[in-house]
Design a protein around this motif. Structure first.
Motif, PDB file in Angstrom:
ATOM      1  N   LYS A 164     -30.667  19.012   9.379  1.00 15.82           N
ATOM      2  CA  LYS A 164     -31.332  20.236   8.471  1.00 15.82           C
ATOM      3  C   LYS A 164     -31.909  20.079   7.268  1.00 15.82           C
ATOM      4  O   LYS A 164     -32.983  20.444   6.853  1.00 15.82           O
ATOM      5  CB  LYS A 164     -30.280  21.122   8.629  1.00 15.82           C
ATOM      6  N   LEU A 165     -31.297  18.879   6.378  1.00 19.02           N
ATOM      7  CA  LEU A 165     -31.896  18.507   5.157  1.00 19.02           C
ATOM      8  C   LEU A 165     -33.113  17.924   5.459  1.00 19.02           C
ATOM      9  O   LEU A 165     -34.217  18.239   4.853  1.00 19.02           O
ATOM     10  CB  LEU A 165     -30.941  17.464   4.634  1.00 19.02           C
ATOM     11  N   THR A 166     -33.272  17.018   6.418  1.00 16.67           N
ATOM     12  CA  THR A 166     -34.469  16.356   6.694  1.00 16.67           C
ATOM     13  C   THR A 166     -35.776  17.475   7.046  1.00 16.67           C
ATOM     14  O   THR A 166     -36.676  17.347   6.496  1.00 16.67           O
ATOM     15  CB  THR A 166     -34.327  15.385   7.960  1.00 16.67           C
ATOM     16  N   ALA A 167     -35.268  18.093   7.875  1.00 16.93           N
ATOM     17  CA  ALA A 167     -36.378  19.564   8.217  1.00 16.93           C
ATOM     18  C   ALA A 167     -36.686  19.932   7.131  1.00 16.93           C
ATOM     19  O   ALA A 167     -37.829  20.353   6.948  1.00 16.93           O
ATOM     20  CB  ALA A 167     -35.801  20.262   9.483  1.00 16.93           C
ATOM     21  N   TYR A 168     -35.860  20.307   6.091  1.00 17.53           N
ATOM     22  CA  TYR A 168     -36.071  21.119   4.942  1.00 17.53           C
ATOM     23  C   TYR A 168     -36.932  20.255   4.051  1.00 17.53           C
ATOM     24  O   TYR A 168     -38.048  20.849   3.569  1.00 17.53           O
ATOM     25  CB  TYR A 168     -35.029  21.528   4.490  1.00 17.53           C
ATOM     26  N   GLN A 169     -36.809  18.983   3.932  1.00 13.88           N
ATOM     27  CA  GLN A 169     -37.602  18.058   3.212  1.00 13.88           C
ATOM     28  C   GLN A 169     -38.852  18.043   3.823  1.00 13.88           C
ATOM     29  O   GLN A 169     -39.868  18.021   3.015  1.00 13.88           O
ATOM     30  CB  GLN A 169     -36.971  16.773   2.973  1.00 13.88           C
ATOM     31  N   GLU A 170     -39.020  17.848   4.863  1.00 17.20           N
ATOM     32  CA  GLU A 170     -40.370  17.673   5.456  1.00 17.20           C
ATOM     33  C   GLU A 170     -41.149  18.915   5.534  1.00 17.20           C
ATOM     34  O   GLU A 170     -42.450  19.117   5.241  1.00 17.20           O
ATOM     35  CB  GLU A 170     -40.289  17.313   7.068  1.00 17.20           C
ATOM     36  N   ALA A 171     -40.558  20.280   5.680  1.00 18.16           N
ATOM     37  CA  ALA A 171     -41.163  21.381   5.623  1.00 18.16           C
ATOM     38  C   ALA A 171     -41.675  21.647   4.078  1.00 18.16           C
ATOM     39  O   ALA A 171     -42.833  22.177   4.032  1.00 18.16           O
ATOM     40  CB  ALA A 171     -40.182  22.403   6.141  1.00 18.16           C
ATOM     41  N   LEU A 172     -41.042  21.279   3.093  1.00 19.80           N
ATOM     42  CA  LEU A 172     -41.298  21.568   1.658  1.00 19.80           C
ATOM     43  C   LEU A 172     -42.276  20.528   1.433  1.00 19.80           C
ATOM     44  O   LEU A 172     -43.546  20.906   0.595  1.00 19.80           O
ATOM     45  CB  LEU A 172     -39.925  21.079   0.816  1.00 19.80           C
ATOM     46  N   SER A 173     -42.266  19.385   1.775  1.00 17.42           N
ATOM     47  CA  SER A 173     -43.547  18.311   1.833  1.00 17.42           C
ATOM     48  C   SER A 173     -44.633  18.945   2.350  1.00 17.42           C
ATOM     49  O   SER A 173     -45.768  18.836   1.867  1.00 17.42           O
ATOM     50  CB  SER A 173     -43.141  17.017   2.198  1.00 17.42           C
ATOM     51  N   ALA A 174     -44.602  19.465   3.462  1.00 19.94           N
ATOM     52  CA  ALA A 174     -45.733  20.274   4.341  1.00 19.94           C
ATOM     53  C   ALA A 174     -46.296  21.210   3.356  1.00 19.94           C
ATOM     54  O   ALA A 174     -47.572  21.516   3.269  1.00 19.94           O
ATOM     55  CB  ALA A 174     -45.466  20.465   5.627  1.00 19.94           C
ATOM     56  N   TYR A 175     -45.461  22.094   2.968  1.00 13.13           N
ATOM     57  CA  TYR A 175     -45.907  23.269   2.128  1.00 13.13           C
ATOM     58  C   TYR A 175     -46.472  22.492   0.624  1.00 13.13           C
ATOM     59  O   TYR A 175     -47.427  23.294   0.296  1.00 13.13           O
ATOM     60  CB  TYR A 175     -44.661  24.123   1.878  1.00 13.13           C
ATOM     61  N   SER A 176     -45.861  21.671   0.239  1.00 13.29           N
ATOM     62  CA  SER A 176     -46.549  21.012  -1.161  1.00 13.29           C
ATOM     63  C   SER A 176     -47.822  20.546  -0.777  1.00 13.29           C
ATOM     64  O   SER A 176     -48.704  20.842  -1.709  1.00 13.29           O
ATOM     65  CB  SER A 176     -45.555  20.112  -1.747  1.00 13.29           C
ATOM     66  N   ASP A 177     -48.061  19.798   0.090  1.00 11.94           N
ATOM     67  CA  ASP A 177     -49.319  19.451   0.486  1.00 11.94           C
ATOM     68  C   ASP A 177     -50.426  20.315   1.034  1.00 11.94           C
ATOM     69  O   ASP A 177     -51.519  20.237   0.698  1.00 11.94           O
ATOM     70  CB  ASP A 177     -49.211  18.069   1.648  1.00 11.94           C
ATOM     71  N   GLU A 178     -49.904  21.516   1.539  1.00 16.60           N
ATOM     72  CA  GLU A 178     -50.859  22.587   2.202  1.00 16.60           C
ATOM     73  C   GLU A 178     -50.093  23.471   2.050  1.00 16.60           C
ATOM     74  O   GLU A 178     -49.480  24.241   3.015  1.00 16.60           O
ATOM     75  CB  GLU A 178     -51.306  22.181   3.619  1.00 16.60           C
ATOM     76  N   PRO A 179     -50.253  24.437   1.086  1.00 19.15           N
ATOM     77  CA  PRO A 179     -49.641  25.634   0.745  1.00 19.15           C
ATOM     78  C   PRO A 179     -50.122  26.853   1.434  1.00 19.15           C
ATOM     79  O   PRO A 179     -50.672  27.742   0.816  1.00 19.15           O
ATOM     80  CB  PRO A 179     -49.812  26.028  -0.607  1.00 19.15           C
ATOM     81  N   THR A 180     -50.000  26.687   2.890  1.00 14.85           N
ATOM     82  CA  THR A 180     -50.520  27.940   3.800  1.00 14.85           C
ATOM     83  C   THR A 180     -49.267  28.548   4.090  1.00 14.85           C
ATOM     84  O   THR A 180     -48.147  28.409   3.549  1.00 14.85           O
ATOM     85  CB  THR A 180     -50.888  27.640   4.924  1.00 14.85           C
ATOM     86  N   GLN A 181     -49.857  29.934   4.585  1.00 13.86           N
ATOM     87  CA  GLN A 181     -48.536  31.159   4.758  1.00 13.86           C
ATOM     88  C   GLN A 181     -47.713  30.570   5.837  1.00 13.86           C
ATOM     89  O   GLN A 181     -46.465  30.656   5.833  1.00 13.86           O
ATOM     90  CB  GLN A 181     -49.213  32.415   5.386  1.00 13.86           C
ATOM     91  N   ALA A 182     -48.090  29.859   6.769  1.00 18.24           N
ATOM     92  CA  ALA A 182     -47.367  29.332   7.870  1.00 18.24           C
ATOM     93  C   ALA A 182     -46.448  28.326   7.448  1.00 18.24           C
ATOM     94  O   ALA A 182     -45.205  27.973   7.856  1.00 18.24           O
ATOM     95  CB  ALA A 182     -48.180  28.561   9.180  1.00 18.24           C
ATOM     96  N   ASN A 183     -46.857  27.252   6.487  1.00 19.21           N
ATOM     97  CA  ASN A 183     -46.141  26.339   5.674  1.00 19.21           C
ATOM     98  C   ASN A 183     -44.990  26.930   4.857  1.00 19.21           C
ATOM     99  O   ASN A 183     -43.745  26.408   4.732  1.00 19.21           O
ATOM    100  CB  ASN A 183     -46.925  25.231   5.329  1.00 19.21           C
ATOM    101  N   CYS A 184     -45.322  27.885   4.287  1.00 17.89           N
ATOM    102  CA  CYS A 184     -44.313  28.490   3.653  1.00 17.89           C
ATOM    103  C   CYS A 184     -43.487  29.067   4.206  1.00 17.89           C
ATOM    104  O   CYS A 184     -41.927  29.053   3.918  1.00 17.89           O
ATOM    105  CB  CYS A 184     -44.951  29.594   2.763  1.00 17.89           C
ATOM    106  N   ALA A 185     -43.668  29.746   5.279  1.00 17.49           N
ATOM    107  CA  ALA A 185     -42.610  30.395   6.327  1.00 17.49           C
ATOM    108  C   ALA A 185     -41.756  29.288   6.990  1.00 17.49           C
ATOM    109  O   ALA A 185     -40.632  29.412   6.816  1.00 17.49           O
ATOM    110  CB  ALA A 185     -43.433  31.195   7.395  1.00 17.49           C
TER     111      ALA A 185
END
Length: 107
Positions: A42-63
């Protein structure tokens, strides 16, 4: 702010994973291996999602980032009776992190 939150959250994970109590009625729920097997993905998934959101701050990546963070914090919260270190201050830290995550605007 996100990096600080990630740092604090990771420190919380490592601290919680090393302090399970032996006097808990359900000893199986306080197993460090089970904790790691539950929390680390779950931490890994969170870190990956945070990284994706930081790279591309879209609505979907934020959610996705917010959902992964909530799932990870909920998993940590499920171990609150497992450790001597999970005191009121830990509970407060998880609650604060959840509130900050909820307050993060997705625009």
């Amino acid at each position: 702010m996100k990096n600080l939150f990630l740092f604090v959250a990771t420190a919380l994970l490592f601290t919680l994973s090393s302090g399970c109590v032996k006097s808990i009625i359900d000893l199986d729920s306080c197993d460090a291996t089970l904790f790691s097997d539950d929390i680390n993905p779950k931490l890994t998934a969170y870190q990956e999602a945070l990284s994706a959101y930081s790279d591309e701050p879209t609505q979907a990546n934020c959610a996705a980032y917010k959902a992964a963070g909530q799932e990870w914090l909920d998993a940590i919260r499920s171990y609150e009776d497992c450790t001597l270190l999970y005191t009121a201050s830990w509970r407060e830290a998880v609650d604060e992190a959840k509130a900050e995550l909820d307050a993060e605007p997705c625009n």
